[in-house]
Design a protein around this motif. Structure first.
Motif, short mmCIF file in Angstrom:
data_model
loop_
_atom_site.label_atom_id
_atom_site.label_comp_id
_atom_site.label_asym_id
_atom_site.label_seq_id
_atom_site.Cartn_x
_atom_site.Cartn_y
_atom_site.Cartn_z
N SER A 69 0.85 -1.19 0.00
CA SER A 69 0.00 0.00 0.00
C SER A 69 0.88 1.25 0.00
CB SER A 69 -0.92 0.00 1.22
OG SER A 69 -0.17 0.02 2.41
N PRO A 70 0.44 2.32 -0.69
CA PRO A 70 -0.77 2.32 -1.52
C PRO A 70 -0.52 1.63 -2.86
CG PRO A 70 0.36 4.40 -1.74
CD PRO A 70 1.16 3.60 -0.75
N SER A 71 -1.55 1.49 -3.68
CA SER A 71 -1.38 0.95 -5.03
C SER A 71 -0.87 2.01 -5.99
CB SER A 71 -2.70 0.38 -5.55
OG SER A 71 -3.12 -0.70 -4.74
N LEU A 72 -1.21 3.25 -5.68
CA LEU A 72 -0.80 4.37 -6.53
C LEU A 72 -0.45 5.54 -5.63
CD1 LEU A 72 -0.61 5.87 -9.28
CD2 LEU A 72 -3.05 6.35 -9.05
N VAL A 73 0.67 6.19 -5.93
CA VAL A 73 1.07 7.37 -5.17
C VAL A 73 1.57 8.42 -6.14
CG1 VAL A 73 3.39 6.47 -4.74
CG2 VAL A 73 2.42 8.20 -3.22
N GLY B 66 11.45 16.24 -5.25
CA GLY B 66 12.00 16.70 -3.99
C GLY B 66 11.30 16.14 -2.76
N ASP B 67 10.10 15.61 -2.95
CA ASP B 67 9.36 15.03 -1.84
C ASP B 67 9.99 13.72 -1.38
OD1 ASP B 67 5.88 15.85 -2.73
OD2 ASP B 67 7.52 17.06 -1.88
N SER B 68 9.52 13.27 -0.22
CA SER B 68 9.82 11.94 0.27
C SER B 68 8.53 11.13 0.35
CB SER B 68 10.46 12.01 1.66
OG SER B 68 11.69 12.68 1.62
N LEU B 69 8.64 9.83 0.19
CA LEU B 69 7.45 9.00 0.32
C LEU B 69 7.83 7.62 0.83
CD1 LEU B 69 7.08 6.65 -2.12
CD2 LEU B 69 6.91 8.71 -3.49
N THR B 70 6.82 6.95 1.38
CA THR B 70 7.03 5.62 1.95
C THR B 70 5.99 4.67 1.40
OG1 THR B 70 7.99 6.48 3.99
CG2 THR B 70 7.05 4.27 4.07
N ILE B 71 6.44 3.50 0.98
CA ILE B 71 5.58 2.41 0.51
C ILE B 71 5.65 1.30 1.54
CG2 ILE B 71 5.24 0.69 -1.30
CD1 ILE B 71 6.66 2.70 -3.22
N THR B 72 4.51 0.73 1.83
CA THR B 72 4.43 -0.32 2.85
C THR B 72 4.16 -1.67 2.22
OG1 THR B 72 3.63 1.23 4.52
CG2 THR B 72 3.12 -1.09 4.86
N ASP C 27 6.04 -6.61 8.64
CA ASP C 27 5.82 -5.24 8.18
C ASP C 27 7.13 -4.60 7.71
OD1 ASP C 27 3.45 -5.01 10.80
OD2 ASP C 27 3.00 -5.11 8.66
N PHE C 28 7.08 -4.07 6.49
CA PHE C 28 8.27 -3.52 5.84
C PHE C 28 7.92 -2.22 5.14
CE2 PHE C 28 10.78 -7.35 6.39
CZ PHE C 28 9.80 -8.32 6.55
N THR C 29 8.93 -1.38 4.98
CA THR C 29 8.73 -0.13 4.25
C THR C 29 9.89 0.14 3.31
OG1 THR C 29 9.77 1.18 5.99
CG2 THR C 29 7.38 0.94 6.10
N LEU C 30 9.56 0.79 2.21
CA LEU C 30 10.53 1.35 1.27
C LEU C 30 10.33 2.86 1.30
CD1 LEU C 30 12.60 1.12 -1.12
CD2 LEU C 30 10.60 1.10 -2.63
N THR C 31 11.39 3.59 1.57
CA THR C 31 11.33 5.04 1.60
C THR C 31 12.21 5.61 0.50
OG1 THR C 31 10.87 5.09 3.98
CG2 THR C 31 11.75 7.10 2.99
N ILE C 32 11.66 6.57 -0.21
CA ILE C 32 12.41 7.28 -1.25
C ILE C 32 12.43 8.76 -0.85
CG2 ILE C 32 12.73 7.70 -3.71
CD1 ILE C 32 10.66 5.47 -4.23
N THR C 33 13.61 9.33 -0.72
CA THR C 33 13.73 10.75 -0.40
C THR C 33 14.18 11.52 -1.63
OG1 THR C 33 16.01 10.49 0.33
CG2 THR C 33 14.29 10.24 2.01
#
Lengths: 107, 121
Positions: free
Chosen positions: A7-11, A16-22, A70-76
Motif C-alpha cells: 500500500s498504496p497501489s498508486l502514489v 523533492g518530496d519523500s514518500l514511503t511504501i508499505t 511489516d516492511f517499508t521502502l522510503t524514497i527521499t
C-alpha cells in the motif's frame, strides 16, 4: 503460500518530496524481503535485499526497513527518473511471492 | 559483461507446449540459483519457478506446478522452462533472473529483457 500486500497501489508526489511504501506479509518472513523498481517496458531492478541492504549502485535516497511481517521502502528527494512501479518480494520460503505493486507518478 | 537473454516465446494454442530458453554469459552459471518470473499484460510480477544453485532444488508456483519444468544445461550456460498444457492465463512476458548470490534469499540482481508468450486459439 505467503501473501504480500502493498500500500498504496498508486502514489503521486512532487520532485523533492519523500514518500514511503508499505509491504505486509501474511506470516513472519524475518528479514527476507526484497524491493524492485520496474520502469515501463523494462525488466525489474533490484533496489534492496534482506529488508534494508542497498544493492550496489542504487542511490542512497532509497532505503528499506522492517522485519517479521511489516516492511517499508522510503524514497527521499524524489527525482523524475523515479517514476516506476515498485514491488516487494518475499524470499523467506518457496514459492516466492511478489506484492501487487505500487505505481509512483510525479505531479 | 554479465547478461541473460531469453528466447523461445511466441503464439501458441491452448493445450500446446512451448520451451523458453535463457542464455547466460559473463558469470559462473552453475554457481547461481536461477528463476523464471512472468508478467501478464498490464499486471504485476508473478514468480514462476526456481532452480537453486549447486543443489539444483526445483520449486514452482501453484499456478504452474505439474505443467512447467525448469532445468539447466551447464555446458551451454542455458536455463530452460518447458511449458506444457498451456492456458490462456499463461499469456505473459517471461523473464529469467539470477539470484544475487549467497543463496536465494538475497533478491534477484540480474534480469533478462523478457520473452513474450501468447496463448490464444
Amino acid at each position: 503460500d505467503i501473501q504480500m500486500t502493498q500500500s498504496p497501489s498508486l502514489v503521486s508526489a512532487s520532485v523533492g518530496d519523500s514518500l514511503t511504501i508499505t509491504c505486509r506479509a501474511s506470516q513472519d518472513i524475518s528479514k527476507w524481503l526484497a524491493w524492485y523498481q520496474q520502469k515501463p517496458g523494462k525488466a525489474p531492478k533490484l533496489l534492496i535485499y534482506a529488508a534494508s541492504t542497498l544493492q550496489s549502485g542504487v542511490p542512497s535516497r532509497f532505503s528499506g526497513s522492517g522485519s517479521g511481517t511489516d516492511f517499508t521502502l522510503t524514497i527521499t528527494s524524489l527525482q523524475p527518473g523515479d517514476v516506476a512501479t515498485y514491488y516487494c518480494q518475499q524470499a523467506n520460503s518457496f514459492p516466492f511471492t511478489f506484492g501487487q505493486g505500487t505505481r509512483l507518478d510525479i505531479k | 559483461q554479465v547478461h541473460l537473454v531469453e528466447s523461445g516465446g511466441g503464439v501458441v494454442q491452448p493445450g500446446r507446449s512451448l520451451r523458453l530458453s535463457c542464455a547466460a554469459s559473463g558469470f559462473a552459471f552453475s554457481a547461481y540459483g536461477l528463476h523464471w518470473v512472468r508478467q501478464a499484460p498490464g499486471k504485476g510480477l508473478e514468480w514462476v519457478a526456481v532452480l537453486s544453485d549447486e543443489e539444483n532444488i526445483e520449486s514452482y508456483a501453484d499456478s504452474v506446478k505439474g505443467r512447467f519444468t525448469i532445468s539447466r544445461d551447464v555446458s551451454k550456460s542455458t536455463l530452460y522452462l518447458e511449458m506444457n498444457s498451456l492456458r490462456v492465463e499463461d499469456t505473459a512476458v517471461y523473464f529469467c533472473a539470477r539470484d544475487r548470490g549467497g543463496g536465494d534469499r538475497y533478491g534477484m540482481d540480474l534480469w533478462g529483457q523478457g520473452t513474450t508468450v501468447s496463448v490464444s486459439s
